[in-house]
Write an enzyme that holds these catalytic residues in place. Structure first.
Site, PDB file in Angstrom:
ATOM      1  N   PHE A  55     -47.865 -58.737  26.607  1.00  0.00           N
ATOM      2  CA  PHE A  55     -48.151 -58.064  25.314  1.00  0.00           C
ATOM      3  C   PHE A  55     -46.889 -57.539  24.641  1.00  0.00           C
ATOM      4  CE2 PHE A  55     -51.675 -56.072  28.065  1.00  0.00           C
ATOM      5  CZ  PHE A  55     -52.448 -57.223  28.018  1.00  0.00           C
TER       6      PHE A  55
ATOM      7  N   HIS B 207     -66.844 -43.886  24.514  1.00  0.00           N
ATOM      8  CA  HIS B 207     -68.014 -44.639  24.992  1.00  0.00           C
ATOM      9  C   HIS B 207     -69.272 -43.773  25.103  1.00  0.00           C
ATOM     10  CE1 HIS B 207     -67.180 -43.119  29.107  1.00  0.00           C
ATOM     11  NE2 HIS B 207     -68.446 -43.385  29.331  1.00  0.00           N
TER      12      HIS B 207
ATOM     13  N   LYS C 280     -74.093 -44.321  24.095  1.00  0.00           N
ATOM     14  CA  LYS C 280     -75.311 -43.978  24.841  1.00  0.00           C
ATOM     15  C   LYS C 280     -76.442 -43.702  23.854  1.00  0.00           C
ATOM     16  CE  LYS C 280     -72.534 -41.761  28.488  1.00  0.00           C
ATOM     17  NZ  LYS C 280     -72.518 -42.766  29.527  1.00  0.00           N
TER      18      LYS C 280
ATOM     19  N   GLU D  74     -70.464 -35.055  37.741  1.00  0.00           N
ATOM     20  CA  GLU D  74     -70.361 -36.356  38.407  1.00  0.00           C
ATOM     21  C   GLU D  74     -70.320 -36.157  39.913  1.00  0.00           C
ATOM     22  OE1 GLU D  74     -67.958 -39.400  35.984  1.00  0.00           O
ATOM     23  OE2 GLU D  74     -66.739 -37.603  35.994  1.00  0.00           O
TER      24      GLU D  74
ATOM     25  N   ASP E 109     -59.381 -35.576  30.329  1.00  0.00           N
ATOM     26  CA  ASP E 109     -60.193 -36.773  30.581  1.00  0.00           C
ATOM     27  C   ASP E 109     -61.570 -36.685  29.913  1.00  0.00           C
ATOM     28  OD1 ASP E 109     -60.692 -39.272  31.827  1.00  0.00           O
ATOM     29  OD2 ASP E 109     -61.752 -38.296  33.479  1.00  0.00           O
TER      30      ASP E 109
ATOM     31  N   HIS F 152     -65.388 -36.838  25.251  1.00  0.00           N
ATOM     32  CA  HIS F 152     -66.828 -36.948  25.508  1.00  0.00           C
ATOM     33  C   HIS F 152     -67.603 -35.645  25.226  1.00  0.00           C
ATOM     34  CE1 HIS F 152     -65.467 -40.617  27.096  1.00  0.00           C
ATOM     35  NE2 HIS F 152     -65.263 -40.251  28.334  1.00  0.00           N
TER      36      HIS F 152
ATOM     37  N   LYS G 132     -65.843 -33.445  38.863  1.00  0.00           N
ATOM     38  CA  LYS G 132     -66.081 -34.553  39.793  1.00  0.00           C
ATOM     39  C   LYS G 132     -66.517 -33.980  41.129  1.00  0.00           C
ATOM     40  CE  LYS G 132     -63.384 -37.971  37.488  1.00  0.00           C
ATOM     41  NZ  LYS G 132     -64.454 -38.732  36.844  1.00  0.00           N
TER      42      LYS G 132
HETATM   43  C1  BG6 Z   1     -64.395 -41.740  31.461  1.00  0.00           C
HETATM   44  C2  BG6 Z   1     -63.553 -40.863  32.331  1.00  0.00           C
HETATM   45  O1  BG6 Z   1     -63.927 -41.714  30.134  1.00  0.00           O
HETATM   46  O2  BG6 Z   1     -65.746 -41.266  31.492  1.00  0.00           O
HETATM   47  C3  BG6 Z   1     -64.079 -40.881  33.753  1.00  0.00           C
HETATM   48  O3  BG6 Z   1     -62.213 -41.335  32.311  1.00  0.00           O
HETATM   49  C4  BG6 Z   1     -65.534 -40.476  33.786  1.00  0.00           C
HETATM   50  O4  BG6 Z   1     -63.310 -40.024  34.589  1.00  0.00           O
HETATM   51  C5  BG6 Z   1     -66.335 -41.307  32.787  1.00  0.00           C
HETATM   52  O5  BG6 Z   1     -66.016 -40.714  35.097  1.00  0.00           O
HETATM   53  C6  BG6 Z   1     -67.743 -40.763  32.661  1.00  0.00           C
HETATM   54  O6  BG6 Z   1     -68.513 -41.667  31.895  1.00  0.00           O
HETATM   55  P1  BG6 Z   1     -70.048 -41.936  32.206  1.00  0.00           P
HETATM   56  O7  BG6 Z   1     -70.492 -42.814  31.100  1.00  0.00           O
HETATM   57  O8  BG6 Z   1     -70.117 -42.570  33.560  1.00  0.00           O
HETATM   58  O9  BG6 Z   1     -70.694 -40.595  32.214  1.00  0.00           O
END
Ligand code: BG6
Length: 529
Positions: A111, A204, A208, A242, A261, A266, A362
């Protein structure tokens, strides 16, 4: 953007966005990082689901680029092997999968070299001649240090120019910057090459269904919005717990930590959906402007309102696990946090004085992402001459994953002669109303990029507002290494200090509960990465 949901005898008919009827124009998808985990586990399975649903244009080509030497045939075979591990044996939809793989081409390339982009230009020219396909979606499924350089090279090669109705769009994965100044610098760098409407910054969580549903819940129902303010809401808790540890991501995690993170991306996306003012329409700019305003209204987070933690050894879901400091590629005296809890204030008319508590970690006792909205207590006076000791508060809980749904708790009179009150709940579970759908959570996001709907993507100022809110805390924590790590056992609910954060306000965290019905989500057939 939304079509109406009508209850039917079988439950609710599928709600569909009006744009789901829109077929993307013929296009090329260029994936940088074609051999990486993200491509294998999320992007390609999502494309497969879109192919199955007939949501990709017939004139569609996928060009995968990565450093490792392999032929197109080998790339397709590797992806096929991956799909077989993700999908129950014999369950791959062969016509859909071969429709997709027939359109896949691989280009081994570096790249960082300009000849890569000349070669790519040649491949795209070939597609133009063969299929008359001129639109291109560039997907940067690569490490963050490649974002700026790849976009600059695309610009220098003239590949980002849009002319004659053809579009060129770029998808950028998280993390977008490491702090406020790096996010500013990255925005400045890429905005020299691209206009804002060509940039699709992904979070991401917005893929959902349950997150997208927050706007529908709030704005398509008459009963919630009148209560959605400081007159009626006592406080809000947002939890992303998590059970996994850092797995093989020790090197990344050591320089990132739970705050960077999960929080400015999120958790703040969940917060923005819960807290934003109603947009004037579901137009991308209208929605994003309201979300950005909410993030801009977050009061700077003081150190007294923040707790960090790191897991030690313990037992998670019956399995003994080691502490964070013993994970691969993690320093034996690491000060990186794997848990964070925050108390936020929102400086606007709707939310002033309503604390918003966030926590993520975590290796906690269960995997659950949920938002709990606790309403103010009813006045107690009416019950003063009865045996009722206290009135339970009404709580609206939005279960984002894995047991998708929502519940409302309220008080009911226990049948009998006296006045005794019990807490009861009304519950809605996705699985009771909707057919399970095959999704990895990226389908809508990719589809939206192809049709040019940026509602679920971040604008430059949204990302910067999020980093600004955590800026002081990030720098304070960097200057002051923790002296009590590890401070929670794997498999617990997090550090004691997080409980104190709420106890000092006379409140407690909602329990971190495992999904009572099933360990499997109704909305995830393929496991997420
Ligand atoms: C990611 C983080 O963006 O999202 C991870 O880098 C985390 O550390 C994950 O585990 C959680 O996403 P989901 O969709 O599994 O809740």
């Amino acid at each position: 953007m939304c079509a109406v949901t009508t209850p039917s005898s079988k439950g609710a008919e599928t709600t569909s966005k009006a744009f789901r009827g829109r077929q993307p124009q013929s296009s090329n998808l260029v994936i940088f990082g074609a051999s990486g985990d993200l491509t294998k586990r999320l992007v390609v399975p999502a494309l497969y689901h879109l192919a199955q649903a007939g949501k990709l244009p017939n004139q569609f080509a996928i060009i995968g680029i990565d450093i490792n030497q392999q032929t197109s045939e080998q790339w397709r075979q590797n992806l096929t092997n991956m799909m077989q591990t993700l999908t129950p044996v014999g369950r791959i939809d062969a016509p859909a999968w071969s429709w997709l793989t027939d359109r896949m081409h691989y280009m081994p390339a570096d790249f960082t070299q300009s000849e890569t982009f000349r070669h790519l230009e040649g491949m795209l020219a070939g597609q133009r001649e063969q299929n008359n396909t001129v639109n291109v979606l560039f997907y940067l499924a690569v490490g963050e240090h490649f974002f700026g350089p790849i976009i600059e090279q695309l610009g220098q090669a003239g590949l980002t120019q849009q002319s004659g109705g053809a579009w060129r769009r770029v998808v950028i994965e998280k993390p977008f910057g490491h702090d406020l100044s790096s996010a500013n610098a990255l925005n400045a760098q890429i905005l020299k090459v691209l206009s804002e409407d060509q940039i699709y910054r992904i979070d991401h969580f917005l893929g959902k269904e349950t997150v997208q549903n927050i706007l529908v819940l709030r704005f398509a129902n008459g009963i919630f919005e009148p209560l959605w303010n400081r007159d009626h809401i006592d406080h809000v808790q947002i939890t992303a717990a998590e059970t996994i540890g850092v797995e093989n991501r020790g090197r990344f995690y050591e320089r990132t930590g739970a705050l960077r993170d999960m929080v400015p991306n999120h958790l703040f996306q969940l917060l923005a959906m819960i807290g934003m003012e109603p947009p004037i329409s579901f137009d991308a700019n209208a929605v994003r402007a309201k979300k950005t305003e909410l993030l801009q209204a977050i009061h700077p987070i003081s150190r007294e309102n923040a707790v960090r933690g790191q897991y030690g050894s313990g037992t998670v879901l019956g399995q003994k696990v080691q502490g964070y400091r013993h994970e691969p590629k993690v320093a034996s005296d690491s000060g990186t946090e794997t848990y964070v809890a925050l108390k936020l204030g929102i400086d606007n008319w709707r939310w002033a004085g309503v604390p918003i508590y966030l926590r993520t970690g975590k290796r906690l006792s269960a995997r659950t992402t949920e938002i709990a909205i606790q309403f103010r207590q009813a006045p107690y006076a009416l019950f003063r001459d009865t045996p009722v000791e206290r009135l339970p508060a009404n709580i609206l809980t939005l279960r984002i994953q894995p047991d998708e749904g929502l519940s409302v708790s309220f008080s009911a009179k226990r049948p009998g002669t006296g006045i005794e009150i019990d807490g009861v709940a009304m519950d809605f579970a996705y699985r009771d109303y909707f057919e399970p759908v095959g999704t990895v959570g990226y389908e809508t996001l990719i589809y939206d990029c192809l049709i040019g709907d940026a509602t679920l993507f971040q604008r430059a100022e949204t990302v910067e507002a999020a980093w600004r809110a955590v800026h002081d805390l990030i720098h304070f924590w960097a200057r002051k290494p923790p002296d009590d790590f590890p401070n929670y056992a794997a498999g617990s609910a997090g550090p004691y200090t997080a409980d104190q954060l709420l106890a000092r306000d006379g409140r407690t965290w909602m329990a971190i509960r495992a999904d009572p019905h099933t360990r499997r989500s109704a909305l995830e057939v393929l496991p997420p990465g």
